[in-house]
Design a protein around this motif. Sequence first.
Motif, short mmCIF file in Angstrom:
data_model
loop_
_atom_site.label_atom_id
_atom_site.label_comp_id
_atom_site.label_asym_id
_atom_site.label_seq_id
_atom_site.Cartn_x
_atom_site.Cartn_y
_atom_site.Cartn_z
N VAL A 5 0.82 -1.21 0.00
CA VAL A 5 0.00 0.00 0.00
C VAL A 5 0.85 1.26 0.00
CG1 VAL A 5 -2.01 -1.08 1.07
CG2 VAL A 5 -0.22 -0.09 2.53
N GLU A 48 -5.92 2.69 1.98
CA GLU A 48 -6.25 2.68 0.55
C GLU A 48 -5.52 3.81 -0.19
OE1 GLU A 48 -7.92 0.61 -1.30
OE2 GLU A 48 -8.66 -0.73 0.28
N SER A 49 -5.47 4.99 0.42
CA SER A 49 -4.79 6.13 -0.20
C SER A 49 -4.00 6.87 0.86
CB SER A 49 -5.82 7.07 -0.86
OG SER A 49 -6.73 7.56 0.11
#
Length: 425
Positions: free
Chosen positions: A109, A141-142
């Motif tokens: 990630v 996720e981000s």
Amino acid sequence: MKILSALICFCITSLVANSQWIPLNSTTNKDLYNIKFLNENYGIAVGDGGTILKTTDEGSTWITLPFSADDDFRDVALLGTDTIFVSSVNSTSPTVYRSADGGLSWQKVLVAGLPISICTTEDSHIFAATDSIYESEDGGESWVGEYDFSGTLVPFDIQFVNKETGHAGANIGGFVTYSAIVIRTADGGNTWSELDVFSFPNAAALTAFSFTDPDTGFLFMNEFDLFSPSDSSQLIRVHDFQLTSLGYSLWIFEYDSLNFDFPDYVNDCDFFSSKIGYAVGNNGIVYRTMDDGSSWIDDYSGDESLFAIDMIDENTGYAVGASGTILKRGFGTGLISTLSFDSELPIFPNPSTQQSVLNFYLPIPSKVQITIRNSNGKIMEEMSQSLLQGSQSINLNTSVFPAGAYMVQICDGTKLLTTKMMVAH
């Protein structure tokens, strides 16, 4: 006869069955570099060669989680029993991996240029410190970059004491040594500013830190020489932070020098607002303080270097280290101490010329550690004995100490007693 001032601390540790450090079967001989517990049952330990270990039963059993590569892991963070983050120190591409299924599968990630330290906050954000500080608000996720490190800075740890206040520790390479750089946020990571390096007592490197509240932190520092660490460390307490603007934002603060001769290279520490703290280092010892770091006892001593500690509360926690070492400090917070001086004259004779006797009472059989310090806190002598329950009389050879006023402290891990002694030659 001239009397000079000095100080002696005698620390006596009663290793109560439910509060001592116990080696656990980790099922691996790989070096373990970090450990985090979500609660008293669930924890993750990580180390070299792709090693990720999980326990769900207070450390009684550890299972190896599947991982397809042989990354060397240095940090772990938990958002729940299913969401686990681990970070590697691969030389070409340090990486944060995430599992959303309790460790059964993993995905990359975040990839960065420097080793990555990671932590979570009370509001389930996750932060990563590497060549920049990154934040994720959506479970990894981000990621958004919030602060860029520059030059030869190498960050090694990031911690949040609450959802607003966090610190990242780094070191910068100089001509023959390293020097500490600490950055701080007080608004949940929106802005970060450096601590004023000139407020530190010297230009030593930072090796470990722990904050007990947004305004109080404990920092272990080491003076490197020709880029080699010394075998002793310095402990300072920082407090009373103020953000100033001198063309740029800078945190100024006050500091207290607590111990300038700590006998180890400290890799990790954990402090509490109750004045209790723990530290681990290369000598394989878990150190414990009950007075905010002014004096320490050996809570555990082993053969393998220790790299990380995670205390769930003041009496409960885990430490990890070389060759698969996992230590557990037993659960049970209801520790009752009846340690007491054995008479109205705990030291006799007093003043002492050649020898005196220290009298005290042990409620249970105990391993006793006696530490003698001078007025600067330097350890002059250490000894340990295993004693039976009951009244104790320990001979003190005062002929080897300069004349002066001395203080004697006795502690059993939960209670601290103090008396004074005079030495006259």
